[in-house]
Design a protein around this motif. Structure first.
Motif, short mmCIF file in Angstrom:
data_model
loop_
_atom_site.label_atom_id
_atom_site.label_comp_id
_atom_site.label_asym_id
_atom_site.label_seq_id
_atom_site.Cartn_x
_atom_site.Cartn_y
_atom_site.Cartn_z
N PRO A 342 0.80 -1.23 0.00
CA PRO A 342 0.00 0.00 0.00
C PRO A 342 0.83 1.28 0.00
N VAL A 343 0.19 2.37 -0.39
CA VAL A 343 0.81 3.69 -0.30
C VAL A 343 0.76 4.10 1.18
N GLY A 344 1.86 4.67 1.68
CA GLY A 344 1.89 5.04 3.10
C GLY A 344 1.36 6.44 3.35
N GLY A 345 1.67 6.96 4.53
CA GLY A 345 1.24 8.30 4.91
C GLY A 345 -0.27 8.41 4.86
N ASP A 346 -0.75 9.51 4.27
CA ASP A 346 -2.21 9.67 4.21
C ASP A 346 -2.79 9.20 2.88
N GLY A 347 -2.10 8.24 2.25
CA GLY A 347 -2.72 7.53 1.13
C GLY A 347 -2.31 7.96 -0.26
N TYR A 348 -1.43 8.95 -0.37
CA TYR A 348 -0.88 9.27 -1.69
C TYR A 348 0.50 9.87 -1.51
N ALA A 349 1.31 9.72 -2.57
CA ALA A 349 2.64 10.34 -2.58
C ALA A 349 2.67 11.34 -3.73
N HIS A 350 3.43 12.40 -3.56
CA HIS A 350 3.60 13.34 -4.67
C HIS A 350 4.61 12.82 -5.69
N ILE A 351 4.29 13.04 -6.94
CA ILE A 351 5.25 12.79 -8.02
C ILE A 351 5.86 14.15 -8.37
N PRO A 352 7.18 14.31 -8.22
CA PRO A 352 7.77 15.62 -8.51
C PRO A 352 7.98 15.85 -10.01
N MET A 353 8.04 17.11 -10.37
CA MET A 353 8.18 17.51 -11.77
C MET A 353 9.38 16.83 -12.44
N ASP A 354 10.47 16.63 -11.69
CA ASP A 354 11.67 16.09 -12.33
C ASP A 354 11.50 14.66 -12.84
N CYS A 355 10.49 13.94 -12.34
CA CYS A 355 10.22 12.60 -12.90
C CYS A 355 9.75 12.71 -14.36
N LEU A 356 9.24 13.89 -14.71
CA LEU A 356 8.64 14.09 -16.03
C LEU A 356 9.61 14.76 -17.00
N ARG A 357 10.82 15.08 -16.53
CA ARG A 357 11.78 15.77 -17.39
C ARG A 357 12.85 14.80 -17.86
N ALA A 358 13.14 14.82 -19.17
CA ALA A 358 14.23 14.00 -19.69
C ALA A 358 15.54 14.48 -19.08
N LYS A 359 16.44 13.51 -18.85
CA LYS A 359 17.67 13.86 -18.13
C LYS A 359 18.48 14.94 -18.85
N ASP A 360 18.73 14.74 -20.12
CA ASP A 360 19.65 15.66 -20.80
C ASP A 360 18.98 16.56 -21.82
N ILE A 361 17.73 16.32 -22.11
CA ILE A 361 17.09 17.09 -23.18
C ILE A 361 16.07 18.03 -22.56
N ASN A 362 16.26 19.32 -22.82
CA ASN A 362 15.45 20.32 -22.09
C ASN A 362 14.01 20.42 -22.59
N ASN A 363 13.75 20.04 -23.84
CA ASN A 363 12.37 20.21 -24.34
C ASN A 363 11.67 18.87 -24.55
#
Ligand SMILES: Cc1cc2nc3c(=O)[nH]c(=O)nc-3n(C[C@H](O)[C@H](O)[C@H](O)COP(=O)(O)OP(=O)(O)OC[C@H]3O[C@@H](n4cnc5c(N)ncnc54)[C@H](O)[C@@H]3O)c2cc1C
Length: 419
Positions: A342-363
């Motif tokens: 299960p997900v801990g804490g109060d039932g959800y975790a945040h997904i940060p913006m950096d998970c959505l950014r390619a490592k070396d490519i800015n666009n």
């Protein structure tokens, strides 16, 4: 945002599953001229191309359903409701989790409508085949479609192909499966007709029939021994059955060919087992497998941050969170034996913006199951409700190239996303 005269689009989104639909809606609603490219002749991703007929991740676990995803995902649920679908939370008999049951034909129509209503250009029957880039920028992509090959440029791109096919052709490093060449099992959900509407499917009878099948020198030994996951398909008396798991050896076309052929043959055989051995299934027939096998995991392109199992375990919150991961870590590393944490804490975790950014490519941004995540966190974030949310955030970020995370969060809040 205005397109520079030399680019064809502000944002091009590759892949029309939940991640891509979320991304296209997020970008278009933020004012970007947006194109969505999909290799099949319909949208929906796994929901429509692999019969994954339930949206997971819209709700947290718990006695009562608590919403974790809104925004673009809600636009889709609204469009489904207009078509007569019930978008309310349904408690899965097998897992006790809250899901939304789907009729795939309604999903296809709802997605066409919601994207067109929001001004998204759509190209179906079109596959991203190549990309041109410098060290940190993608300039254009080559699309292979019905009219041959065309090249289109954009200010920003979103890879929502599930298999990271845009990142792959752009030459980005990708982790395969868990990094040790092991992948979460593929599965072939199927649809079975010929059942009476009031017939009550009994799990133990199915379990027994397949115990007997498995011991009799059978052609397609089952790895799943719990009778599988099943529901009725909304609006029909058809049974949706998730029973066939298949280990993925590698990501070659020849391995996938073997998997498809195995899945189809096994599906026919298992329906025959039901027909011959289980009361109530005497007139059962296979309505549909596919169109393709359901791929749980393939490659993960390098992102700026990989969400960790510990982030999910502790329900970690972050100032740069742009979406909620609320589905338990549902690990299918061993075919036929899913394990839930299960997900801990109060039932959800945040997904940060950096998970959505390619490592070396800015666009280049990621949406859906290609976002950065370690092997176990991946088992949570890959579901479609969460994919709508990461998709919307990726589309918004792609349409606001100079914005910081606060501005992206503000735009997401304006759009009704719950973050
Ligand atoms: C058997 C199985 C059961 C599952 N059960 C559930 C469940 O019950 N509920 C749930 O929410 N999730 C479930 N999942 C997980 C979920 O279906 C996926 O993780 C989710 O669909 C990911 O969304 P996505 O948009 O990232 O990718 P996808 O849904 O895979 O969509 C990607 C899209 O990109 C397109 N595409 C790929 N390559 C290209 C290219 N080169 N050019 C153009 N288009 C391209 C594909 O055709 C596809 O439409 C299951 C998965 C499987 C396999």
């Amino acid at each position: 945002m205005n397109a520079k005269p030399e680019t064809d689009y502000d944002v091009i989104v590759a892949g029309g599953g939940a991640g891509g639909v979320g991304a296209a809606l997020g970008a278009a609603r933020a004012g970007a001229k947006t194109l969505l490219v999909e290799k099949y002749g319909f949208l929906g991703g796994a929901a429509t191309n692999s019969q994954v007929l339930a949206y997971c991740g819209f709700f947290q676990q718990g006695k009562k359903p608590k919403k974790a995803v809104g925004g673009a995902g809600d636009l889709v649920l609204d469009a489904l409701k207009i078509l007569g679908s019930d978008p309310d939370a349904y408690c899965s008999e097998t897992t006790g989790n809250w899901i939304i049951l789907l009729d795939p034909e309604k999903v296809k129509l709802a997605l066409d409508r919601v994207l067109l209503a929001n001004g998204v250009d759509i190209l179906l029957h079109t596959r991203v085949a190549a990309a041109t880039r410098t060290a940190n920028h993608i300039h254009s992509i080559t699309l292979a479609g019905m009219d041959g090959r065309i090249r289109l440029s954009a200010e920003a791109f979103v890879d929502a192909t599930g298999d990271a096919n845009l990142a792959l052709v752009a030459g980005i490093d990708c982790r395969q499966g868990n990094g040790k060449n092991q992948f979460q099992a593929a599965s072939g959900p199927i649809r079975i007709g010929g059942l009476d509407a009031d017939f009550v499917i009994e799990r133990q009878v199915i379990v027994k029939a397949f115990e007997e099948y498995n011991t009799a020198g059978c052609k397609f030994p089952l790895t799943r021994h719990d009778g599988g996951i099943y529901t009725r398909v909304p609006g029909s008396s058809d049974m949706w059955w998730l029973m066939i798991d298949f280990p993925i050896q590698d990501l070659s076309s020849s391995s996938f060919t073997k998997a498809e052929i195995h899945m189809r043959a096994a599906a026919n055989e298992y329906v025959a087992v039901l027909r011959e051995n289980v009361a109530g299934f005497e007139r059962a027939y296979l309505i549909q497998s596919g169109p393709q096998i359901g791929v749980r995991e393939s490659r993960h392109p390098a992102a700026r941050y990989d969400l960790s199992a510990n982030d999910i375990r502790t329900g970690r919150k972050r100032e740069d969170g742009i979406a909620r991961a609320a589905w338990p870590m549902e690990d299918h590393s061993r075919p036929g034996n899913p394990v839930y944490e299960p997900v801990g804490g109060d039932g959800y975790a945040h997904i940060p913006m950096d998970c959505l950014r390619a490592k070396d490519i800015n666009n280049l941004y990621y949406a859906g199951r290609v976002i950065g995540a370690d092997p176990l966190a991946y088992a949570s974030i890959r579901v479609m409700g969460t994919s709508f949310a990461t998709g919307e955030a990726a589309g918004v970020a792609a349409s606001m190239p100079n914005a910081d995370t606060d501005q992206i969060r503000k735009q997401l809040s304006n759009g009704g996303s719950i973050i």
